[in-house]
Design a protein around this motif. Structure first.
Motif, short mmCIF file in Angstrom:
data_model
loop_
_atom_site.label_atom_id
_atom_site.label_comp_id
_atom_site.label_asym_id
_atom_site.label_seq_id
_atom_site.Cartn_x
_atom_site.Cartn_y
_atom_site.Cartn_z
N HIS A 1 33.22 68.96 48.16
CA HIS A 1 34.26 67.93 48.15
C HIS A 1 33.63 66.53 48.24
CE1 HIS A 1 37.84 65.76 49.50
NE2 HIS A 1 37.24 65.48 50.63
N ILE A 2 32.73 66.34 49.20
CA ILE A 2 32.08 65.04 49.39
C ILE A 2 31.14 64.73 48.23
CG2 ILE A 2 30.43 63.81 50.86
CD1 ILE A 2 31.74 65.31 53.24
N ASP A 3 30.41 65.74 47.74
CA ASP A 3 29.45 65.51 46.66
C ASP A 3 30.14 65.14 45.35
OD1 ASP A 3 26.81 65.21 45.86
OD2 ASP A 3 26.65 67.28 45.15
N PHE A 4 31.31 65.72 45.07
CA PHE A 4 32.05 65.32 43.87
C PHE A 4 32.41 63.83 43.95
CE2 PHE A 4 32.95 69.82 42.74
CZ PHE A 4 32.58 69.75 41.40
N PHE A 5 32.84 63.38 45.13
CA PHE A 5 33.13 61.95 45.30
C PHE A 5 31.87 61.12 45.09
CE2 PHE A 5 36.83 62.92 48.33
CZ PHE A 5 37.77 62.68 47.33
N MET A 6 30.80 61.53 45.74
CA MET A 6 29.55 60.76 45.67
C MET A 6 29.03 60.68 44.22
SD MET A 6 26.04 61.31 47.79
CE MET A 6 25.45 62.66 46.80
N GLN A 7 29.06 61.77 43.50
CA GLN A 7 28.58 61.77 42.12
C GLN A 7 29.50 60.95 41.22
OE1 GLN A 7 25.66 62.69 41.32
NE2 GLN A 7 25.17 63.79 43.19
N GLY A 8 30.80 60.97 41.50
CA GLY A 8 31.73 60.13 40.74
C GLY A 8 31.40 58.65 40.91
N PHE A 9 31.12 58.26 42.15
CA PHE A 9 30.74 56.87 42.40
C PHE A 9 29.37 56.54 41.80
CE2 PHE A 9 33.88 57.17 45.97
CZ PHE A 9 34.74 56.21 45.46
N ALA A 10 28.46 57.52 41.79
CA ALA A 10 27.15 57.29 41.19
C ALA A 10 27.28 57.04 39.69
CB ALA A 10 26.22 58.47 41.46
N LEU A 11 28.16 57.78 39.02
CA LEU A 11 28.37 57.55 37.59
C LEU A 11 29.00 56.17 37.35
CD1 LEU A 11 29.53 61.08 36.43
CD2 LEU A 11 27.43 59.90 35.80
N GLY A 12 29.92 55.78 38.23
CA GLY A 12 30.49 54.43 38.13
C GLY A 12 29.43 53.36 38.35
N PHE A 13 28.53 53.61 39.29
CA PHE A 13 27.43 52.67 39.53
C PHE A 13 26.52 52.57 38.30
CE2 PHE A 13 23.01 52.07 41.01
CZ PHE A 13 23.13 50.77 41.49
N ALA A 14 26.25 53.71 37.65
CA ALA A 14 25.42 53.68 36.44
C ALA A 14 26.11 52.86 35.35
CB ALA A 14 25.15 55.11 35.95
N TRP B 1 33.57 60.64 33.05
CA TRP B 1 33.06 61.75 33.84
C TRP B 1 33.04 61.40 35.32
CZ3 TRP B 1 32.91 66.58 32.43
CH2 TRP B 1 32.87 66.89 31.07
N GLY B 2 32.85 60.13 35.66
CA GLY B 2 32.92 59.71 37.05
C GLY B 2 34.33 59.90 37.60
N LEU B 3 35.33 59.53 36.82
CA LEU B 3 36.71 59.73 37.23
C LEU B 3 37.03 61.22 37.33
CD1 LEU B 3 39.49 58.60 37.91
CD2 LEU B 3 39.98 58.54 35.46
N PHE B 4 36.52 62.00 36.39
CA PHE B 4 36.72 63.46 36.43
C PHE B 4 36.14 64.04 37.72
CE2 PHE B 4 35.13 67.75 35.39
CZ PHE B 4 36.33 68.37 35.06
#
Length: 162
Positions: free
Chosen positions: A48-61, A8-11
């Motif tokens: 656009h920026i928030d999708f990136f940020m949330q993707g990285f947050a899921l990767g961090f989790a 989902w982070g990659l998505f």
């Protein structure tokens, strides 16, 4: 480990990449057909920026899970994924005329549930995995912020009543 967090982070990251195309059209082409679809360029940029940020947050989790050698409970993973995808979707919807349509209830539902889901998931992660002194510090920061907001609101309401 919850590979779904990475998927989902990659998505989310890929949606952010795809949004760069209409974002460029809206900002650099004045008579683009995208200007009719995306009527609020600022919200499109935020999405656009928030999708990136949330993707990285899921990767961090996911990295937290790997480093702690534990798996998050399903009651943490589901709200985390839901909030991480739907929170930027709110901004995306606000960039379009969709929020003025008869399907406005979808936007209102997402605004009510998505931030709460993210807040719940990250608080549950913090309470479960942070040491007590960091949880206490987090609580002090949150209470201090709440007091600052409360003081500001009471001062501003007094100024309005004068």
């Amino acid at each position: 480990m919850n590979v779904q967090l990475l998927q989902w982070g990659l998505f989310s990251f890929m949606i952010g990449m795809v949004l760069s195309l209409p974002l460029a059209a809206v900002f650099y082409q004045k008579s683009s057909p995208m200007n009719k679809v995306f009527t609020n360029a600022r919200k499109l940029k935020s999405a656009h920026i928030d999708f990136f940020m949330q993707g990285f947050a899921l990767g961090f989790a996911f990295l937290l899970e790997v480093s702690l050698k534990t798996e998050f409970s399903i009651y943490i993973v589901i709200p985390l994924i839901y909030g991480s995808i739907m929170n930027p979707t709110i901004l995306f919807l606000e960039a379009t005329p969709f929020i003025r349509s008869s399907y406005r209830f979808v936007h209102l539902f997402l605004r009510a549930t998505s931030p709460l889901a993210l807040l719940f998931a990250w608080i549950a992660i913090a309470v479960s995995f942070l040491p007590l002194y960091l949880n206490m510090l987090l609580l002090i920061v949150a209470v201090s912020g709440g007091l600052v907001i409360l003081i500001y609101l009471t001062k501003s309401s007094k100024n309005l009543n004068k």
